[in-house]
Design a protein around this motif. Sequence first.
Motif, PDB file in Angstrom:
ATOM      1  N   ARG A 131       0.843  -1.192   0.000  1.00 60.46           N
ATOM      2  CA  ARG A 131       0.000   0.000   0.000  1.00 60.46           C
ATOM      3  C   ARG A 131       0.880   1.244   0.000  1.00 60.46           C
ATOM      4  O   ARG A 131       1.780   1.378   0.839  1.00 60.46           O
ATOM      5  N   TRP A 132       0.614   2.134  -0.956  1.00 58.69           N
ATOM      6  CA  TRP A 132       1.278   3.440  -1.023  1.00 58.69           C
ATOM      7  C   TRP A 132       0.242   4.485  -0.645  1.00 58.69           C
ATOM      8  O   TRP A 132      -0.698   4.732  -1.373  1.00 58.69           O
ATOM      9  N   ARG A 133       0.417   5.069   0.512  1.00 60.60           N
ATOM     10  CA  ARG A 133      -0.586   5.970   1.057  1.00 60.60           C
ATOM     11  C   ARG A 133      -0.506   7.362   0.420  1.00 60.60           C
ATOM     12  O   ARG A 133       0.560   7.951   0.311  1.00 60.60           O
ATOM     13  N   SER A 134      -1.677   7.846  -0.007  1.00 57.10           N
ATOM     14  CA  SER A 134      -1.885   9.231  -0.461  1.00 57.10           C
ATOM     15  C   SER A 134      -0.882   9.703  -1.507  1.00 57.10           C
ATOM     16  O   SER A 134      -0.224  10.726  -1.331  1.00 57.10           O
ATOM     17  N   PRO A 135      -0.739   9.004  -2.629  1.00 57.93           N
ATOM     18  CA  PRO A 135       0.180   9.477  -3.667  1.00 57.93           C
ATOM     19  C   PRO A 135      -0.259  10.783  -4.310  1.00 57.93           C
ATOM     20  O   PRO A 135       0.540  11.449  -4.963  1.00 57.93           O
ATOM     21  N   LEU A 136      -1.531  11.164  -4.106  1.00 60.95           N
ATOM     22  CA  LEU A 136      -2.019  12.427  -4.664  1.00 60.95           C
ATOM     23  C   LEU A 136      -1.554  13.628  -3.857  1.00 60.95           C
ATOM     24  O   LEU A 136      -1.719  14.772  -4.289  1.00 60.95           O
ATOM     25  N   GLY A 137      -0.950  13.385  -2.696  1.00 61.03           N
ATOM     26  CA  GLY A 137      -0.625  14.472  -1.776  1.00 61.03           C
ATOM     27  C   GLY A 137       0.439  15.430  -2.261  1.00 61.03           C
ATOM     28  O   GLY A 137       0.558  16.552  -1.753  1.00 61.03           O
ATOM     29  N   GLU A 138       1.242  15.024  -3.252  1.00 61.66           N
ATOM     30  CA  GLU A 138       2.328  15.890  -3.717  1.00 61.66           C
ATOM     31  C   GLU A 138       1.922  16.791  -4.887  1.00 61.66           C
ATOM     32  O   GLU A 138       2.767  17.392  -5.535  1.00 61.66           O
ATOM     33  N   LYS A 139       0.631  16.892  -5.178  1.00 66.81           N
ATOM     34  CA  LYS A 139       0.185  17.568  -6.396  1.00 66.81           C
ATOM     35  C   LYS A 139       0.741  18.976  -6.535  1.00 66.81           C
ATOM     36  O   LYS A 139       1.177  19.379  -7.611  1.00 66.81           O
ATOM     37  N   ASP A 140       0.724  19.755  -5.477  1.00 65.86           N
ATOM     38  CA  ASP A 140       1.105  21.160  -5.572  1.00 65.86           C
ATOM     39  C   ASP A 140       2.585  21.402  -5.283  1.00 65.86           C
ATOM     40  O   ASP A 140       3.034  22.540  -5.278  1.00 65.86           O
ATOM     41  N   SER A 141       3.340  20.348  -5.062  1.00 62.98           N
ATOM     42  CA  SER A 141       4.763  20.514  -4.773  1.00 62.98           C
ATOM     43  C   SER A 141       5.536  20.843  -6.045  1.00 62.98           C
ATOM     44  O   SER A 141       5.198  20.386  -7.140  1.00 62.98           O
ATOM     45  N   GLU A 142       6.578  21.645  -5.906  1.00 59.98           N
ATOM     46  CA  GLU A 142       7.464  21.951  -7.020  1.00 59.98           C
ATOM     47  C   GLU A 142       8.539  20.881  -7.190  1.00 59.98           C
ATOM     48  O   GLU A 142       9.256  20.880  -8.189  1.00 59.98           O
ATOM     49  N   LYS A 143       8.633  19.970  -6.230  1.00 57.42           N
ATOM     50  CA  LYS A 143       9.653  18.925  -6.310  1.00 57.42           C
ATOM     51  C   LYS A 143       9.352  17.964  -7.448  1.00 57.42           C
ATOM     52  O   LYS A 143       8.202  17.611  -7.692  1.00 57.42           O
ATOM     53  N   ALA A 144      10.407  17.525  -8.125  1.00 58.24           N
ATOM     54  CA  ALA A 144      10.245  16.601  -9.244  1.00 58.24           C
ATOM     55  C   ALA A 144      10.459  15.152  -8.825  1.00 58.24           C
ATOM     56  O   ALA A 144       9.995  14.248  -9.521  1.00 58.24           O
ATOM     57  N   ASP A 145      11.138  14.906  -7.712  1.00 52.17           N
ATOM     58  CA  ASP A 145      11.473  13.542  -7.304  1.00 52.17           C
ATOM     59  C   ASP A 145      11.155  13.339  -5.827  1.00 52.17           C
ATOM     60  O   ASP A 145      11.442  14.205  -4.989  1.00 52.17           O
ATOM     61  N   PHE A 146      10.575  12.176  -5.508  1.00 55.06           N
ATOM     62  CA  PHE A 146      10.309  11.782  -4.134  1.00 55.06           C
ATOM     63  C   PHE A 146      10.824  10.356  -3.940  1.00 55.06           C
ATOM     64  O   PHE A 146      10.837   9.561  -4.878  1.00 55.06           O
ATOM     65  N   ILE A 147      11.214  10.027  -2.719  1.00 56.54           N
ATOM     66  CA  ILE A 147      11.696   8.682  -2.420  1.00 56.54           C
ATOM     67  C   ILE A 147      10.986   8.182  -1.165  1.00 56.54           C
ATOM     68  O   ILE A 147      10.716   8.954  -0.234  1.00 56.54           O
ATOM     69  N   TYR A 148      10.634   6.886  -1.177  1.00 60.09           N
ATOM     70  CA  TYR A 148       9.837   6.297  -0.102  1.00 60.09           C
ATOM     71  C   TYR A 148      10.501   4.994   0.347  1.00 60.09           C
ATOM     72  O   TYR A 148      10.880   4.163  -0.484  1.00 60.09           O
ATOM     73  N   GLU A 149      10.617   4.821   1.654  1.00 58.83           N
ATOM     74  CA  GLU A 149      11.195   3.602   2.200  1.00 58.83           C
ATOM     75  C   GLU A 149      10.097   2.628   2.600  1.00 58.83           C
ATOM     76  O   GLU A 149       9.028   3.026   3.079  1.00 58.83           O
ATOM     77  N   LEU A 150      10.378   1.353   2.413  1.00 58.44           N
ATOM     78  CA  LEU A 150       9.413   0.306   2.725  1.00 58.44           C
ATOM     79  C   LEU A 150       9.151   0.264   4.221  1.00 58.44           C
ATOM     80  O   LEU A 150      10.074   0.386   5.037  1.00 58.44           O
ATOM     81  N   ASP A 151       7.869   0.078   4.565  1.00 58.42           N
ATOM     82  CA  ASP A 151       7.399  -0.007   5.950  1.00 58.42           C
ATOM     83  C   ASP A 151       7.604   1.298   6.706  1.00 58.42           C
ATOM     84  O   ASP A 151       7.710   1.315   7.938  1.00 58.42           O
ATOM     85  N   GLY A 152       7.650   2.414   5.968  1.00 57.29           N
ATOM     86  CA  GLY A 152       7.593   3.730   6.586  1.00 57.29           C
ATOM     87  C   GLY A 152       6.141   4.177   6.676  1.00 57.29           C
ATOM     88  O   GLY A 152       5.206   3.383   6.558  1.00 57.29           O
TER      89      GLY A 152
END
Length: 358
Positions: A279-300
């Motif tokens: 499960r990847w929680r709330s992937p829509l949450g970055e919509k307004d961010s200017e960042k181009a890249d995000f990184i996610y760790e497992l079981d975070g």
Amino acid sequence: MNSQSDAFLLGRILLEFDRADVDLLGELSAMALTPDGSLWVGSDELHTLERLQPISPMHYGKHRSCELPKKFLPLPDPEGEIDFEGFNYSDGYLWFVGSHSQKRKRPKGKGEKDLKRLTQIIKEPNRYALGRVAISSKGEISEKGSAILPFGDADNNWKGNALMTALAKDPHMGGYIYQPIPSKENGLDIEGLAVRGDRIFLGLRGPVLRGYAVVIELHFEDTKEGDINLLPAAGKHLYRKHILNLRGQGIRDLCWHGDDLVILAGPTMAADGYADVLRWRSPLGEKDSEKADFIYELDGDRLQSMMTLPMARGCDKAEGITLGQCWQEPCLWIVYDGPGPQRFIGDRSLLIDAFRIP
């Protein structure tokens, strides 16, 4: 079954087709339900959309193969395979994506001739398809509203489409785009698709970057010509990258569960191995961010394991996932590429699995 996946297995759904076709029943790779009750499946060896309708609980049939409306969705090769890898229903449309990949010819057990086949890497232009068809309230394909991301020029400098042109300059992805790296060899291979509003999420089976899988997020608009036009997704960037620690696995499909994305993950290469559901929680949450890249760790906080599916040698490779129901309970339906013999009922019917959502 292993004990964990067996605990979540609710039942099996019977899919009944109108013909015995190994390229269909044996190569299913995409799946989506539409509000009229139809189940749409796609094969990575065909260019048609396959519609099944409910007959009784846990039983789909009345199979019909549906051609894409050629006038509105022109393909470079009208009869060539698209290599369907992902379906998703959103706001009246059934979306589809091809693998965007290159392929190496398979050996056929013919000795010296196989050595030559293993040198041949093929580009098929239809694989660069990303589009949608409108679905009526009766489950019929409507030409009005159908749209596609335009293909590039099919010449010696084949560029695929606007997404491929943009990714060719990416610091993580650029080295994989126009180099002769086939899918299943950690080359570019799109296999997951999820759409919400004006946003498209593409899950990559490959490349996997030192154990991290990649999801490409796109924003789009419709043009007056009926095409899909990509818009900047992060500042001036035409896309956003989400890089997820899946411990070496690639993404085999995506589906929505509320505002979360469920990820079906499995081996990147052509090898047997376990498939995981996350499960990847709330992937829509970055919509307004200017960042181009995000990184996610497992079981975070954002990326969590849900279950591990069983491994079968040489068959039952989990390939497609969608949110459905089983015994009036929401659940995850999973379809398999190379289904084992125990899944076949005769030569025209196939069993897929329904798992409880942890």
